[in-house]
Design a protein around this motif. Structure first.
Motif, PDB file in Angstrom:
ATOM      1  N   PHE A 104       4.144  -7.918   9.420  1.00 26.16           N
ATOM      2  CA  PHE A 104       3.697  -6.680  10.066  1.00 26.16           C
ATOM      3  C   PHE A 104       4.762  -5.587   9.960  1.00 26.16           C
ATOM      4  O   PHE A 104       4.462  -4.443   9.592  1.00 26.16           O
ATOM      5  CB  PHE A 104       3.350  -6.962  11.532  1.00 26.16           C
ATOM      6  N   ILE A 105       6.017  -5.933  10.244  1.00 28.00           N
ATOM      7  CA  ILE A 105       7.087  -4.934  10.229  1.00 28.00           C
ATOM      8  C   ILE A 105       7.371  -4.448   8.806  1.00 28.00           C
ATOM      9  O   ILE A 105       7.508  -3.244   8.572  1.00 28.00           O
ATOM     10  CB  ILE A 105       8.364  -5.516  10.880  1.00 28.00           C
ATOM     11  N   TYR A 106       7.435  -5.368   7.862  1.00 25.16           N
ATOM     12  CA  TYR A 106       7.730  -4.993   6.472  1.00 25.16           C
ATOM     13  C   TYR A 106       6.654  -4.075   5.906  1.00 25.16           C
ATOM     14  O   TYR A 106       6.955  -3.042   5.308  1.00 25.16           O
ATOM     15  CB  TYR A 106       7.874  -6.251   5.601  1.00 25.16           C
ATOM     16  N   HIS A 107       5.391  -4.451   6.077  1.00 22.38           N
ATOM     17  CA  HIS A 107       4.327  -3.631   5.509  1.00 22.38           C
ATOM     18  C   HIS A 107       4.152  -2.318   6.268  1.00 22.38           C
ATOM     19  O   HIS A 107       3.755  -1.307   5.683  1.00 22.38           O
ATOM     20  CB  HIS A 107       3.020  -4.419   5.459  1.00 22.38           C
ATOM     21  N   GLY A 108       4.454  -2.305   7.564  1.00 17.04           N
ATOM     22  CA  GLY A 108       4.431  -1.047   8.313  1.00 17.04           C
ATOM     23  C   GLY A 108       5.498  -0.091   7.809  1.00 17.04           C
ATOM     24  O   GLY A 108       5.249   1.105   7.615  1.00 17.04           O
ATOM     25  N   ALA A 109       6.712  -0.613   7.578  1.00 19.67           N
ATOM     26  CA  ALA A 109       7.786   0.222   7.033  1.00 19.67           C
ATOM     27  C   ALA A 109       7.441   0.673   5.614  1.00 19.67           C
ATOM     28  O   ALA A 109       7.702   1.820   5.240  1.00 19.67           O
ATOM     29  CB  ALA A 109       9.109  -0.547   7.046  1.00 19.67           C
ATOM     30  N   GLY A 110       6.848  -0.224   4.828  1.00 21.22           N
ATOM     31  CA  GLY A 110       6.432   0.141   3.479  1.00 21.22           C
ATOM     32  C   GLY A 110       5.410   1.264   3.490  1.00 21.22           C
ATOM     33  O   GLY A 110       5.483   2.185   2.670  1.00 21.22           O
ATOM     34  N   PHE A 111       4.464   1.199   4.420  1.00 19.12           N
ATOM     35  CA  PHE A 111       3.464   2.262   4.526  1.00 19.12           C
ATOM     36  C   PHE A 111       4.125   3.599   4.825  1.00 19.12           C
ATOM     37  O   PHE A 111       3.851   4.608   4.164  1.00 19.12           O
ATOM     38  CB  PHE A 111       2.434   1.913   5.611  1.00 19.12           C
ATOM     39  N   VAL A 112       5.021   3.625   5.812  1.00 18.60           N
ATOM     40  CA  VAL A 112       5.654   4.886   6.210  1.00 18.60           C
ATOM     41  C   VAL A 112       6.512   5.446   5.073  1.00 18.60           C
ATOM     42  O   VAL A 112       6.398   6.626   4.715  1.00 18.60           O
ATOM     43  CB  VAL A 112       6.498   4.679   7.491  1.00 18.60           C
ATOM     44  N   LEU A 114       6.494   4.730   1.773  1.00 15.98           N
ATOM     45  CA  LEU A 114       5.721   5.096   0.580  1.00 15.98           C
ATOM     46  C   LEU A 114       4.899   6.359   0.817  1.00 15.98           C
ATOM     47  O   LEU A 114       4.752   7.183  -0.089  1.00 15.98           O
ATOM     48  CB  LEU A 114       4.819   3.945   0.153  1.00 15.98           C
ATOM     49  N   LEU A 115       4.369   6.517   2.018  1.00 15.21           N
ATOM     50  CA  LEU A 115       3.619   7.731   2.330  1.00 15.21           C
ATOM     51  C   LEU A 115       4.533   8.949   2.265  1.00 15.21           C
ATOM     52  O   LEU A 115       4.190   9.963   1.631  1.00 15.21           O
ATOM     53  CB  LEU A 115       2.963   7.609   3.711  1.00 15.21           C
ATOM     54  N   LEU A 116       5.710   8.857   2.888  1.00 15.71           N
ATOM     55  CA  LEU A 116       6.647   9.987   2.865  1.00 15.71           C
ATOM     56  C   LEU A 116       7.127  10.293   1.451  1.00 15.71           C
ATOM     57  O   LEU A 116       7.139  11.456   1.033  1.00 15.71           O
ATOM     58  CB  LEU A 116       7.848   9.684   3.765  1.00 15.71           C
ATOM     59  N   ALA A 117       7.510   9.272   0.708  1.00 15.50           N
ATOM     60  CA  ALA A 117       8.020   9.491  -0.650  1.00 15.50           C
ATOM     61  C   ALA A 117       6.935  10.056  -1.559  1.00 15.50           C
ATOM     62  O   ALA A 117       7.200  10.937  -2.380  1.00 15.50           O
ATOM     63  CB  ALA A 117       8.563   8.184  -1.218  1.00 15.50           C
ATOM     64  N   SER A 118       5.704   9.560  -1.417  1.00 11.33           N
ATOM     65  CA  SER A 118       4.617  10.039  -2.277  1.00 11.33           C
ATOM     66  C   SER A 118       4.243  11.479  -1.968  1.00 11.33           C
ATOM     67  O   SER A 118       4.026  12.280  -2.884  1.00 11.33           O
ATOM     68  CB  SER A 118       3.395   9.135  -2.118  1.00 11.33           C
ATOM     69  N   VAL A 119       4.171  11.813  -0.695  1.00  9.34           N
ATOM     70  CA  VAL A 119       3.837  13.198  -0.327  1.00  9.34           C
ATOM     71  C   VAL A 119       4.967  14.134  -0.761  1.00  9.34           C
ATOM     72  O   VAL A 119       4.711  15.218  -1.300  1.00  9.34           O
ATOM     73  CB  VAL A 119       3.559  13.296   1.188  1.00  9.34           C
ATOM     74  N   MET A 147      -0.761   2.872  -3.048  1.00  4.93           N
ATOM     75  CA  MET A 147       0.083   1.762  -2.607  1.00  4.93           C
ATOM     76  C   MET A 147       0.323   1.821  -1.107  1.00  4.93           C
ATOM     77  O   MET A 147       0.333   0.787  -0.426  1.00  4.93           O
ATOM     78  CB  MET A 147       1.433   1.791  -3.327  1.00  4.93           C
ATOM     79  N   ALA A 148       0.537   3.023  -0.579  1.00  5.16           N
ATOM     80  CA  ALA A 148       0.737   3.168   0.868  1.00  5.16           C
ATOM     81  C   ALA A 148      -0.493   2.682   1.633  1.00  5.16           C
ATOM     82  O   ALA A 148      -0.362   2.053   2.684  1.00  5.16           O
ATOM     83  CB  ALA A 148       1.047   4.630   1.214  1.00  5.16           C
TER      84      ALA A 148
END
Length: 165
Positions: A104-112, A114-119, A147-148
């Motif tokens: 949960f923590i790893y994929h939550g951090a990955g979402f945040v 990847l979303l920031l880097a992609s935007v 991916m996010a």
């Protein structure tokens, strides 16, 4: 009073063959992790294909969005690849890891991240859209948003597995 006793004998043998847990890839977390690794490889391939522009920004210190995106994609791609390999090579790793808080923590951090880097990269590529080399970065940032979304789904699935039904 009579009782029935059943005796089961399990025989194991050692072999030098590598046994793959292909059943993990058929599960929802396995499919999501496989999709994250495949998309991460495609995005890294796009960035490596356009390495001349990346090398230019390393030398002259411009386009911080590209470096942030490269670092984020590389970190989460490598970690997801290692998790996938670990779950494929071990029969017990897949069910155990999905029940821990790490998923949960790893994929939550990955979402945040990847979303920031992609935007950030999408906005940077859109500002410099007159140059042809920016098209690869725009495609990479859109794939990063996909991916996010996969990481968000994995995080939700990880939370549901951790909390139970």
């Amino acid at each position: 009073m009579s009782h029935t006793v059943t005796v089961t004998r399990t025989t194991t043998s050692t072999t030098s063959a590598i046994i793959l847990n292909t059943g993990y890839v058929k599960s929802v977390p396995g499919l999501l992790k496989l999709a994250e690794v495949i998309l991460g490889g495609i995005v890294l391939g796009l960035l490596i294909y356009n390495r001349d522009n990346l090398c230019h920004c390393w030398v002259y210190g411009t386009h911080n969005a590209q470096l942030f995106f490269l670092g984020t994609i590389s970190a989460f791609f490598l970690t997801s690849l290692l998790l996938l390999i670990s779950c494929l090579l071990s029969i017990s790793t897949g069910p155990i890891i999905s029940k821990t808080n790490f998923e949960f923590i790893y994929h939550g951090a990955g979402f945040v991240f990847l979303l920031l880097a992609s935007v950030f990269l999408l906005l940077d590529a859109n500002d410099n859209s007159g140059r042809n080399s920016q098209n690869h970065f725009m495609i990479a940032s859109i794939l990063g948003l996909v991916m996010a979304a996969f990481y968000l789904l994995s995080s939700i699935w990880g939370y549901r597995s951790y909390r139970g039904p």
